[in-house]
Design a protein around this motif. Structure first.
Motif, PDB file in Angstrom:
ATOM      1  N   UNK A 276       0.869  -1.177   0.000  1.00 24.74           N
ATOM      2  CA  UNK A 276       0.000   0.000   0.000  1.00 24.74           C
ATOM      3  C   UNK A 276       0.906   1.226   0.000  1.00 24.74           C
ATOM      4  N   UNK A 277       0.851   1.994  -1.081  1.00 21.99           N
ATOM      5  CA  UNK A 277       1.680   3.196  -1.190  1.00 21.99           C
ATOM      6  C   UNK A 277       0.893   4.389  -0.663  1.00 21.99           C
ATOM      7  N   UNK A 278       1.506   5.133   0.243  1.00 23.64           N
ATOM      8  CA  UNK A 278       0.808   6.258   0.866  1.00 23.64           C
ATOM      9  C   UNK A 278       1.807   7.368   1.170  1.00 23.64           C
ATOM     10  N   UNK A 279       1.291   8.481   1.675  1.00 27.03           N
ATOM     11  CA  UNK A 279       2.158   9.603   2.035  1.00 27.03           C
ATOM     12  C   UNK A 279       2.371  10.541   0.873  1.00 27.03           C
ATOM     13  N   UNK A 280       3.520  10.403   0.209  1.00 27.16           N
ATOM     14  CA  UNK A 280       3.818  11.264  -0.922  1.00 27.16           C
ATOM     15  C   UNK A 280       4.284  12.645  -0.514  1.00 27.16           C
TER      16      UNK A 280
ATOM     17  N   UNK B  59       8.892  -8.638  -2.591  1.00 24.97           N
ATOM     18  CA  UNK B  59       8.197  -9.588  -3.447  1.00 24.97           C
ATOM     19  C   UNK B  59       6.742  -9.214  -3.693  1.00 24.97           C
ATOM     20  N   UNK B  60       6.500  -7.933  -3.879  1.00 30.10           N
ATOM     21  CA  UNK B  60       5.139  -7.413  -4.031  1.00 30.10           C
ATOM     22  C   UNK B  60       4.516  -7.911  -5.336  1.00 30.10           C
ATOM     23  N   UNK B  61       3.276  -8.371  -5.241  1.00 24.56           N
ATOM     24  CA  UNK B  61       2.553  -8.885  -6.411  1.00 24.56           C
ATOM     25  C   UNK B  61       1.503  -7.918  -6.946  1.00 24.56           C
ATOM     26  N   UNK B  62       1.065  -6.996  -6.108  1.00 22.19           N
ATOM     27  CA  UNK B  62       0.082  -6.002  -6.520  1.00 22.19           C
ATOM     28  C   UNK B  62       0.213  -4.791  -5.594  1.00 22.19           C
ATOM     29  N   UNK B  63      -0.023  -3.606  -6.146  1.00 23.84           N
ATOM     30  CA  UNK B  63       0.114  -2.371  -5.378  1.00 23.84           C
ATOM     31  C   UNK B  63      -1.239  -1.684  -5.247  1.00 23.84           C
ATOM     32  N   UNK B  64      -1.585  -1.324  -4.023  1.00 22.29           N
ATOM     33  CA  UNK B  64      -2.773  -0.505  -3.785  1.00 22.29           C
ATOM     34  C   UNK B  64      -2.284   0.939  -3.645  1.00 22.29           C
ATOM     35  N   UNK B  65      -2.654   1.778  -4.582  1.00 25.16           N
ATOM     36  CA  UNK B  65      -2.185   3.162  -4.567  1.00 25.16           C
ATOM     37  C   UNK B  65      -3.125   4.013  -3.724  1.00 25.16           C
ATOM     38  N   UNK B  66      -2.600   4.514  -2.603  1.00 25.15           N
ATOM     39  CA  UNK B  66      -3.351   5.429  -1.747  1.00 25.15           C
ATOM     40  C   UNK B  66      -2.650   6.783  -1.692  1.00 25.15           C
ATOM     41  N   UNK B  67      -1.857   7.067  -2.712  1.00 25.75           N
ATOM     42  CA  UNK B  67      -1.180   8.361  -2.842  1.00 25.75           C
ATOM     43  C   UNK B  67      -2.144   9.327  -3.531  1.00 25.75           C
TER      44      UNK B  67
ATOM     45  N   UNK C  15      -5.225   3.318 -15.541  1.00 28.98           N
ATOM     46  CA  UNK C  15      -3.938   3.387 -16.241  1.00 28.98           C
ATOM     47  C   UNK C  15      -3.336   4.789 -16.196  1.00 28.98           C
ATOM     48  N   UNK C  16      -2.037   4.863 -16.457  1.00 30.07           N
ATOM     49  CA  UNK C  16      -1.305   6.126 -16.353  1.00 30.07           C
ATOM     50  C   UNK C  16      -1.937   7.242 -17.191  1.00 30.07           C
ATOM     51  N   UNK C  17      -2.302   6.938 -18.421  1.00 23.26           N
ATOM     52  CA  UNK C  17      -2.873   7.971 -19.294  1.00 23.26           C
ATOM     53  C   UNK C  17      -4.187   8.507 -18.731  1.00 23.26           C
ATOM     54  N   UNK C  18      -5.020   7.611 -18.214  1.00 20.05           N
ATOM     55  CA  UNK C  18      -6.295   8.032 -17.637  1.00 20.05           C
ATOM     56  C   UNK C  18      -6.075   8.935 -16.428  1.00 20.05           C
ATOM     57  N   UNK C  19      -5.100   8.583 -15.587  1.00 22.81           N
ATOM     58  CA  UNK C  19      -4.802   9.404 -14.414  1.00 22.81           C
ATOM     59  C   UNK C  19      -4.304  10.784 -14.825  1.00 22.81           C
ATOM     60  N   UNK C  20      -3.473  10.836 -15.854  1.00 22.95           N
ATOM     61  CA  UNK C  20      -2.966  12.117 -16.335  1.00 22.95           C
ATOM     62  C   UNK C  20      -4.106  13.008 -16.827  1.00 22.95           C
ATOM     63  N   UNK C  21      -5.034  12.426 -17.578  1.00 19.78           N
ATOM     64  CA  UNK C  21      -6.175  13.189 -18.090  1.00 19.78           C
ATOM     65  C   UNK C  21      -7.076  13.671 -16.963  1.00 19.78           C
ATOM     66  N   UNK C  22      -7.297  12.808 -15.977  1.00 22.11           N
ATOM     67  CA  UNK C  22      -8.178  13.172 -14.873  1.00 22.11           C
ATOM     68  C   UNK C  22      -7.561  14.236 -13.982  1.00 22.11           C
TER      69      UNK C  22
ATOM     70  N   UNK D  68      -0.441  10.042 -12.941  1.00 21.83           N
ATOM     71  CA  UNK D  68       0.010   9.054 -13.918  1.00 21.83           C
ATOM     72  C   UNK D  68       1.464   8.650 -13.759  1.00 21.83           C
ATOM     73  N   UNK D  69       2.220   9.392 -12.958  1.00 19.53           N
ATOM     74  CA  UNK D  69       3.651   9.103 -12.816  1.00 19.53           C
ATOM     75  C   UNK D  69       3.889   7.761 -12.144  1.00 19.53           C
ATOM     76  N   UNK D  70       3.327   7.560 -10.947  1.00 19.41           N
ATOM     77  CA  UNK D  70       3.551   6.303 -10.228  1.00 19.41           C
ATOM     78  C   UNK D  70       2.896   5.146 -10.974  1.00 19.41           C
TER      79      UNK D  70
END
Length: 356
Positions: free
Chosen positions: A7-11, A89-97, A122-129, A105-107
């Motif tokens: 779980x990525x957080x803070x930023x 050994x992370x298999x999936x990331x939950x983005x809470x940033x 996806x990155x492009x969608x995040x950039x547009x939003x 879209x960067x991360x």
């Protein structure tokens, strides 16, 4: 055993504190759902810290492997993140940033390059939003309803008289209006401007957060929001929420969003059913238009005639105790633990299919 989740957080954005709260709540819920979880506070500040210093609050030193309330917690700079994800050994990331590189879209692009599934669009969608200028252009080009607006660049603001900007507003839609940074969330830097007298101060505030600001017609009406889950034809909307801030101004600002008791979330909204359905359908269309997956939240306002206006799409919505997505999910019949479990499983499915 379920997947290993980071779980990525803070930023480093102005929404850092909200992100830490979102990340903590998500981490606990995922652990409860049976995942092996590591919560990682990602920030450039950890590159400036001396080795004997500790993280803020209850979080441990970045090189310690300790459990905080039963969870493994760590910290690193963005430059160290790839190494951390591989180390655990992370298999999936939950983005809470929220905000900044966590939502623009960067991360997302970084994780997609590493071929690690993540819970955001996806990155492009995040950039547009994240860039409201681009979102509005897409909405207008496809005929989806959004408030009239103009954009102002910081350099133009410095070289152009406030009278000229005021004239543009009057010629377009008039006062009152909303002034907001083009690429911020959580209502940070947003002002309601009743007349040209308050315009200069509002723009100065907005330009603290970026090079572009949007000046938008103020729509009087009911503010609503709608979470959308999934992607493409499988995307579906959770219940619509009416937002009633308890601030003196009646404005749904940062304090109203994240202070318990400072706003009411009414489900279902006090609106005709056909208007509610129209708003939910528009939220799904916006989600699809931007190419979103995972979970998003579209904020809208509905005027007295029942016209729906899209304000913005949030690509990484808040997941705190006062956040809107968990409240909508609860009304849908999903507990918070089930919600985050569903989001992780959907991420594994979506990105797994992308790699085939």
């Amino acid at each position: 055993m379920k997947a290993k989740v980071a779980v990525l957080m803070g930023g480093d954005s102005s929404e850092r504190e909200v992100s830490l709260r979102s990340g903590a709540g998500v981490s606990k819920a995922l652990a409860k759902a049976g995942y092996e979880v590591v919560a990682i506070d990602v920030s450039w500040r950890w590159g400036k810290r001396k080795e004997h210093e500790t993280l803020s609050g209850a979080r441990p030193h970045k090189n310690d492997f300790v459990l905080c309330e039963g969870l493994l917690v760590d910290a690193c700079t963005p430059m160290e993140l790839a190494e951390k994800l591989l180390e655990y050994g992370v298999q999936v990331v939950f983005i809470a940033l929220h905000g900044g590189y966590g939502e623009d879209g960067t991360i997302q692009a970084f994780l997609e390059l590493m071929r690690i599934p993540h819970t955001s669009p996806p990155a492009k969608a995040c950039m547009l939003a994240m860039d409201k200028r681009l979102t509005k252009q897409l909405l207008i080009s496809t005929g989806l309803p959004t408030a009239e607006h103009i954009v102002v660049n910081k350099k133009d603001f410095v070289t152009t008289s406030i009278d000229e900007i005021s004239k543009r507003i009057k010629d377009s839609f008039g006062f009152p209006c909303a002034v907001k940074p083009s690429s911020e969330g959580s209502t940070i830097g947003v002002s309601k401007v009743e007349s040209e007298k308050g315009l200069k101060s509002a723009l100065e505030t907005a330009f603290k957060y970026g090079e572009w600001s949007i000046i938008e017609k103020w729509i009087e009406g009911v503010e609503v929001t709608c979470p959308v889950l999934g992607e493409g034809e499988n995307a579906f909307a959770l219940p619509l929420i009416e937002i009633v801030p308890k601030t003196a101004s009646g404005f749904y600002d940062y304090g109203a969003k994240y202070t318990p008791g400072m706003s009411d979330h009414i489900i279902p909204p006090r609106l005709p059913k056909e208007v509610q359905e129209k708003a939910r359908d528009i939220a799904i269309q916006v989600h699809r238009l931007l190419g979103c997956s995972g979970f998003t939240r579209t904020d809208m306002v509905i005027d007295k005639k029942g016209n729906v206006y899209v304000l913005e799409l949030n690509a990484v919505p808040g997941m705190t105790e006062t956040s809107l997505v968990p409240h909508a999910a609860e009304a849908y019949g999903w507990e918070f633990t089930y919600l985050v479990d569903w989001i992780v499983q959907e991420a594994l499915r979506y990105w797994g299919e992308k790699e085939r």
